[in-house]
Design a protein around this motif. Sequence first.
Motif, short mmCIF file in Angstrom:
data_model
loop_
_atom_site.label_atom_id
_atom_site.label_comp_id
_atom_site.label_asym_id
_atom_site.label_seq_id
_atom_site.Cartn_x
_atom_site.Cartn_y
_atom_site.Cartn_z
N ALA A 1 -9.80 0.08 0.95
CA ALA A 1 -9.16 0.67 2.22
C ALA A 1 -9.58 2.10 2.16
CB ALA A 1 -7.77 0.55 2.18
N SER A 2 -9.28 2.56 1.12
CA SER A 2 -9.59 4.27 1.11
C SER A 2 -11.23 4.39 1.44
CB SER A 2 -9.52 4.81 -0.04
OG SER A 2 -9.63 6.22 -0.32
N LYS B 1 0.88 -1.24 0.13
CA LYS B 1 0.06 -0.15 -0.10
C LYS B 1 0.70 1.20 -0.10
CE LYS B 1 -3.92 -2.11 1.96
NZ LYS B 1 -3.64 -3.43 2.38
N PHE B 2 2.02 1.32 0.25
CA PHE B 2 2.83 2.34 0.11
C PHE B 2 3.32 2.82 -1.21
CE2 PHE B 2 4.42 1.14 4.34
CZ PHE B 2 4.24 2.16 5.17
N PHE B 3 3.23 1.83 -2.25
CA PHE B 3 3.41 2.20 -3.82
C PHE B 3 2.07 2.14 -4.26
CE2 PHE B 3 6.82 -0.34 -1.80
CZ PHE B 3 7.58 0.47 -2.11
N PRO B 4 1.60 3.61 -4.64
CA PRO B 4 0.39 3.48 -5.44
C PRO B 4 0.18 2.51 -6.56
CG PRO B 4 1.21 5.67 -5.02
CD PRO B 4 2.16 4.59 -4.61
N GLY B 5 -1.05 1.94 -6.69
CA GLY B 5 -1.44 1.23 -7.92
C GLY B 5 -1.05 -0.30 -7.55
N GLY C 1 -15.45 10.95 6.55
CA GLY C 1 -15.12 11.71 5.48
C GLY C 1 -13.72 12.42 6.10
N LEU C 2 -13.16 12.24 7.30
CA LEU C 2 -11.93 12.99 7.86
C LEU C 2 -10.72 12.30 7.37
CD1 LEU C 2 -12.85 13.38 11.57
CD2 LEU C 2 -12.99 15.23 9.84
N VAL C 3 -10.60 11.01 6.99
CA VAL C 3 -9.43 10.44 6.24
C VAL C 3 -9.86 9.85 4.91
CG1 VAL C 3 -7.48 8.91 6.54
CG2 VAL C 3 -8.38 10.07 8.61
N THR C 4 -9.31 10.27 3.88
CA THR C 4 -9.86 9.86 2.73
C THR C 4 -8.84 9.64 1.77
OG1 THR C 4 -9.95 12.25 1.80
CG2 THR C 4 -12.14 11.22 2.93
N GLY C 5 -8.97 9.11 0.55
CA GLY C 5 -8.00 9.03 -0.54
C GLY C 5 -6.61 8.44 -0.19
N HIS C 6 -5.41 9.31 -0.58
CA HIS C 6 -4.07 8.75 -0.50
C HIS C 6 -3.74 8.60 1.08
CE1 HIS C 6 0.09 7.62 -1.18
NE2 HIS C 6 0.58 8.74 -0.68
N ALA C 7 -4.56 9.54 1.95
CA ALA C 7 -4.13 9.59 3.28
C ALA C 7 -4.68 8.43 3.97
CB ALA C 7 -4.81 10.75 3.98
N VAL D 1 -5.04 5.43 2.61
CA VAL D 1 -4.34 4.19 2.13
C VAL D 1 -2.84 4.24 2.85
CG1 VAL D 1 -3.17 3.24 0.30
CG2 VAL D 1 -5.50 4.01 -0.02
N LEU D 2 -2.15 5.52 3.00
CA LEU D 2 -0.93 5.76 3.87
C LEU D 2 -1.10 5.18 5.22
CD1 LEU D 2 1.98 6.30 3.38
CD2 LEU D 2 1.17 8.66 3.90
N LEU D 3 -2.27 5.47 5.97
CA LEU D 3 -2.64 5.12 7.32
C LEU D 3 -2.77 3.49 7.31
CD1 LEU D 3 -3.18 5.95 10.33
CD2 LEU D 3 -5.43 6.29 9.63
N THR D 4 -3.73 3.10 6.25
CA THR D 4 -3.65 1.79 6.41
C THR D 4 -2.30 0.87 6.01
OG1 THR D 4 -5.73 1.96 5.41
CG2 THR D 4 -4.76 -0.32 5.36
N ALA D 5 -1.75 1.50 5.30
CA ALA D 5 0.06 0.84 5.15
C ALA D 5 0.72 0.93 6.20
CB ALA D 5 0.60 1.70 3.98
N VAL D 6 0.79 2.14 6.95
CA VAL D 6 1.58 2.28 8.25
C VAL D 6 1.08 1.10 9.43
CG1 VAL D 6 1.99 3.83 9.98
CG2 VAL D 6 2.25 4.65 7.84
#
Length: 183
Positions: free
Chosen positions: A80-81, A68-72, A90-96, A98-103
């Motif tokens: 996840a998003s 999930k650190f690498f888009p696509g 709606g506070l955490v969306t999109g790339h953020a 996915v990044l939170l999920t990755a971490v």
Amino acid sequence: MSQYVIDRPTGPDAHRSIPSVRLASLTVRATRLASSAVDRLLAVLVAHSLVALRISLGLVFLGFGVLKFFPGLSPAEAIASATLDRLTFGLVTGHAAVLLTAVTETVIGITLVSGKLLRVGLVVLAGALVGIMSPLALFTAELFPHGPTLMGQYVLKDIVLAASALVVAAHALGARLHVGSDD
């Protein structure tokens, strides 16, 4: 007086047959060998299976988290998003999201694989399981329109991850395997 009855076969092939006494002796020895092998296998399983489960569960989380650190690269980015978007109103969306999920998944994976800070990792895992399992309730129609979609199957396998996490957590918190007969 012998307790064995020797049943000697008769007929043209009599010399090829094993007398009953030898057959009974072989059966007893085979049973003892099988029982001994099962006992050894049980000892290995008791000693190592929970550690193997913890490490393999950690590798799954680590692998999916790092992707999930690498888009696509992760097939679960969209779900996840969408899940975090819905769960955080709606506070955490999109790339953020996915990044939170990755971490989160990477931290869980590292703690499970290494065994270090395991209780912290298990607390993070407990929270993550809410997010991991929630697509089953939040997106049921999309995941299972007329049967499970590929993403539905992907999410459905998380039930096994959750059950494995429960076993690992129970062991890490002090539960011990009880070896006994359940039959």
